[in-house]
Motif scaffolding. Sequence first.
Motif, PDB file in Angstrom:
ATOM      1  N   ALA A  72      12.226   4.140  14.338  1.00  0.00           N
ATOM      2  CA  ALA A  72      12.621   2.725  14.732  1.00  0.00           C
ATOM      3  C   ALA A  72      11.740   1.683  13.885  1.00  0.00           C
ATOM      4  CB  ALA A  72      12.699   2.331  16.191  1.00  0.00           C
ATOM      5  N   GLU A  73      12.432   0.868  12.804  1.00  0.00           N
ATOM      6  CA  GLU A  73      11.815   0.238  11.941  1.00  0.00           C
ATOM      7  C   GLU A  73      12.028  -1.200  12.261  1.00  0.00           C
ATOM      8  OE1 GLU A  73      12.371   3.512   8.554  1.00  0.00           O
ATOM      9  OE2 GLU A  73      13.397   1.645   8.335  1.00  0.00           O
ATOM     10  N   ILE A  74      10.959  -2.088  12.768  1.00  0.00           N
ATOM     11  CA  ILE A  74      11.233  -3.341  13.078  1.00  0.00           C
ATOM     12  C   ILE A  74      11.194  -4.276  12.152  1.00  0.00           C
ATOM     13  CG2 ILE A  74      10.251  -2.943  15.509  1.00  0.00           C
ATOM     14  CD1 ILE A  74       7.626  -4.080  14.650  1.00  0.00           C
ATOM     15  N   GLY A  75      10.409  -3.786  10.933  1.00  0.00           N
ATOM     16  CA  GLY A  75      10.430  -4.663   9.597  1.00  0.00           C
ATOM     17  C   GLY A  75      11.826  -4.664   9.005  1.00  0.00           C
ATOM     18  N   ALA A 115       2.853   7.362  13.326  1.00  0.00           N
ATOM     19  CA  ALA A 115       3.580   6.039  12.857  1.00  0.00           C
ATOM     20  C   ALA A 115       2.398   5.213  12.385  1.00  0.00           C
ATOM     21  CB  ALA A 115       4.848   5.706  13.051  1.00  0.00           C
ATOM     22  N   GLN A 116       2.111   4.554  11.570  1.00  0.00           N
ATOM     23  CA  GLN A 116       1.480   3.359  11.044  1.00  0.00           C
ATOM     24  C   GLN A 116       1.978   2.302  10.802  1.00  0.00           C
ATOM     25  OE1 GLN A 116      -1.409   5.977   8.997  1.00  0.00           O
ATOM     26  NE2 GLN A 116      -3.170   4.964   9.957  1.00  0.00           N
ATOM     27  N   LEU A 117       2.177   1.186  11.644  1.00  0.00           N
ATOM     28  CA  LEU A 117       3.078   0.061  11.640  1.00  0.00           C
ATOM     29  C   LEU A 117       3.015  -0.882  10.254  1.00  0.00           C
ATOM     30  CD1 LEU A 117       5.309  -1.672  13.382  1.00  0.00           C
ATOM     31  CD2 LEU A 117       3.338  -3.008  13.942  1.00  0.00           C
ATOM     32  N   TYR A 131       3.298  -2.304 -10.521  1.00  0.00           N
ATOM     33  CA  TYR A 131       2.999  -3.686 -10.372  1.00  0.00           C
ATOM     34  C   TYR A 131       3.854  -4.565 -10.560  1.00  0.00           C
ATOM     35  CZ  TYR A 131      -1.503  -0.974 -10.550  1.00  0.00           C
ATOM     36  OH  TYR A 131      -2.514   0.098 -10.457  1.00  0.00           O
ATOM     37  N   CYS A 132       5.103  -4.240 -11.040  1.00  0.00           N
ATOM     38  CA  CYS A 132       6.267  -5.447 -11.248  1.00  0.00           C
ATOM     39  C   CYS A 132       7.484  -5.288 -10.668  1.00  0.00           C
ATOM     40  CB  CYS A 132       6.414  -5.840 -12.839  1.00  0.00           C
ATOM     41  SG  CYS A 132       4.833  -6.040 -13.408  1.00  0.00           S
ATOM     42  N   GLY A 133       7.633  -3.994 -10.288  1.00  0.00           N
ATOM     43  CA  GLY A 133       8.935  -3.339  -9.637  1.00  0.00           C
ATOM     44  C   GLY A 133       9.268  -3.872  -8.200  1.00  0.00           C
ATOM     45  N   PRO A 134      10.377  -3.667  -7.821  1.00  0.00           N
ATOM     46  CA  PRO A 134      10.876  -3.819  -6.249  1.00  0.00           C
ATOM     47  C   PRO A 134      10.027  -2.908  -5.464  1.00  0.00           C
ATOM     48  CG  PRO A 134      12.467  -2.510  -7.392  1.00  0.00           C
ATOM     49  CD  PRO A 134      11.590  -3.034  -8.343  1.00  0.00           C
ATOM     50  N   PRO A 135       9.588  -3.439  -4.249  1.00  0.00           N
ATOM     51  CA  PRO A 135       8.696  -2.593  -3.395  1.00  0.00           C
ATOM     52  C   PRO A 135       8.906  -1.091  -3.025  1.00  0.00           C
ATOM     53  CG  PRO A 135       9.142  -4.960  -2.512  1.00  0.00           C
ATOM     54  CD  PRO A 135      10.235  -4.811  -3.539  1.00  0.00           C
ATOM     55  N   MET A 136      10.302  -0.871  -2.901  1.00  0.00           N
ATOM     56  CA  MET A 136      10.826   0.557  -2.762  1.00  0.00           C
ATOM     57  C   MET A 136      10.602   1.464  -3.953  1.00  0.00           C
ATOM     58  SD  MET A 136      14.288   1.825  -1.112  1.00  0.00           S
ATOM     59  CE  MET A 136      14.003   1.196   0.196  1.00  0.00           C
ATOM     60  N   PHE A 137      10.837   0.880  -4.892  1.00  0.00           N
ATOM     61  CA  PHE A 137      10.311   1.642  -6.130  1.00  0.00           C
ATOM     62  C   PHE A 137       9.060   2.007  -6.470  1.00  0.00           C
ATOM     63  CE2 PHE A 137      11.659   4.030  -9.401  1.00  0.00           C
ATOM     64  CZ  PHE A 137      10.970   3.855 -10.849  1.00  0.00           C
ATOM     65  N   ARG A 138       8.279   0.768  -6.085  1.00  0.00           N
ATOM     66  CA  ARG A 138       6.539   0.835  -6.427  1.00  0.00           C
ATOM     67  C   ARG A 138       6.236   1.981  -5.143  1.00  0.00           C
ATOM     68  NH1 ARG A 138       6.455  -4.865  -5.821  1.00  0.00           N
ATOM     69  NH2 ARG A 138       5.557  -4.709  -3.791  1.00  0.00           N
ATOM     70  N   ASP A 148       7.277  -0.840   1.631  1.00  0.00           N
ATOM     71  CA  ASP A 148       6.723  -2.084   1.783  1.00  0.00           C
ATOM     72  C   ASP A 148       7.337  -2.951   3.201  1.00  0.00           C
ATOM     73  OD1 ASP A 148       5.044  -1.247   0.207  1.00  0.00           O
ATOM     74  OD2 ASP A 148       5.298  -3.117  -1.336  1.00  0.00           O
ATOM     75  N   GLN A 149       6.706  -3.221   4.129  1.00  0.00           N
ATOM     76  CA  GLN A 149       7.123  -3.907   5.034  1.00  0.00           C
ATOM     77  C   GLN A 149       8.164  -3.336   6.110  1.00  0.00           C
ATOM     78  OE1 GLN A 149       7.785  -7.900   3.536  1.00  0.00           O
ATOM     79  NE2 GLN A 149       5.638  -8.287   3.337  1.00  0.00           N
TER      80      GLN A 149
END
Length: 280
Positions: free
Chosen positions: A258-261, A208-210, A24-31, A239-240
């Motif tokens: 291919a990751e547009i985010g 894939a789900q964008l 709940y508090c960490g960076p997106p990738m670690f979440r 995330d994103q």
Amino acid sequence: MARFWVCAVAAVFSLAFLILHSCYCGPPMFRNFVFVNRWTTEKPLYRLDLDWPKYSEMFTGTPFCVAVDSPNGLVYVAQRGDNIPKMLVLSEDGHLLRAWNYTVDTPHGMFAASTPYEQTVWITDVGSDFMMLWLHGESGTGPTHFNIPHSVTLDSTGRVWVADRGNKRIQMFDKVTGEWLGMWDDCFTEEGPSSVRFTADGKYVFFAQLNLSRLSFVAAPPAGSVGRCSVVSTIQLADQVSPHLVDVDRKTGAIYVAEIGAKQVQKYVPLSSSSSSLGS
């Protein structure tokens, strides 16, 4: 013995606090890492190749699509942006071979149709005029109707699979007759598929789900059956990251996203691969 149990309980509570804090508090990738690896019971099929590409700085724009030229060991990437090379050509091991900034305006999708003797790549360019060569279906929500058909692929039994993104489903058709064979919609309650492909061995359909930043794998149904969309494995991205379009190397089994985010292309290799470049 009592001291041992006190220490063990304290360690468990400390670990639980660390996991909850990270979720709940960490960076997106670690979440995402914590949720996927702690709670899922799915069998992982692929792992990220941390050595591909050799230099991520080569992506100077937003990569919208990727296409694999398996016979020649090439990976094409089309990106959008101003004053950048729109097309990049990379090797299987991640080296940039060449790039160009002509003939392409605003790339959206791409397909490599090369042979060992001739290199050919087809690109959909939403920024230029185009000529319609083939049309099937119409706008709508019923069978054979589409709302933002976003990706198409063929399987080895002669079926056409279409990612009907706006209608949150995948539709299947006979390649020769165009007959509607069925659809999958029970996997897409949250978001429709932006891309659909088969793994190189043909065992799985994956999509894939964008906005969910997710790749999902479903056991491919046999010929004569559409079956059910029951996810057996996922790759949850950070995330994103926003995976837009994907492609598969038919020779090595690798998947390119291919990751547009995240403004990058990433490579995933089968866990059965003996490549020393596999990462966790």
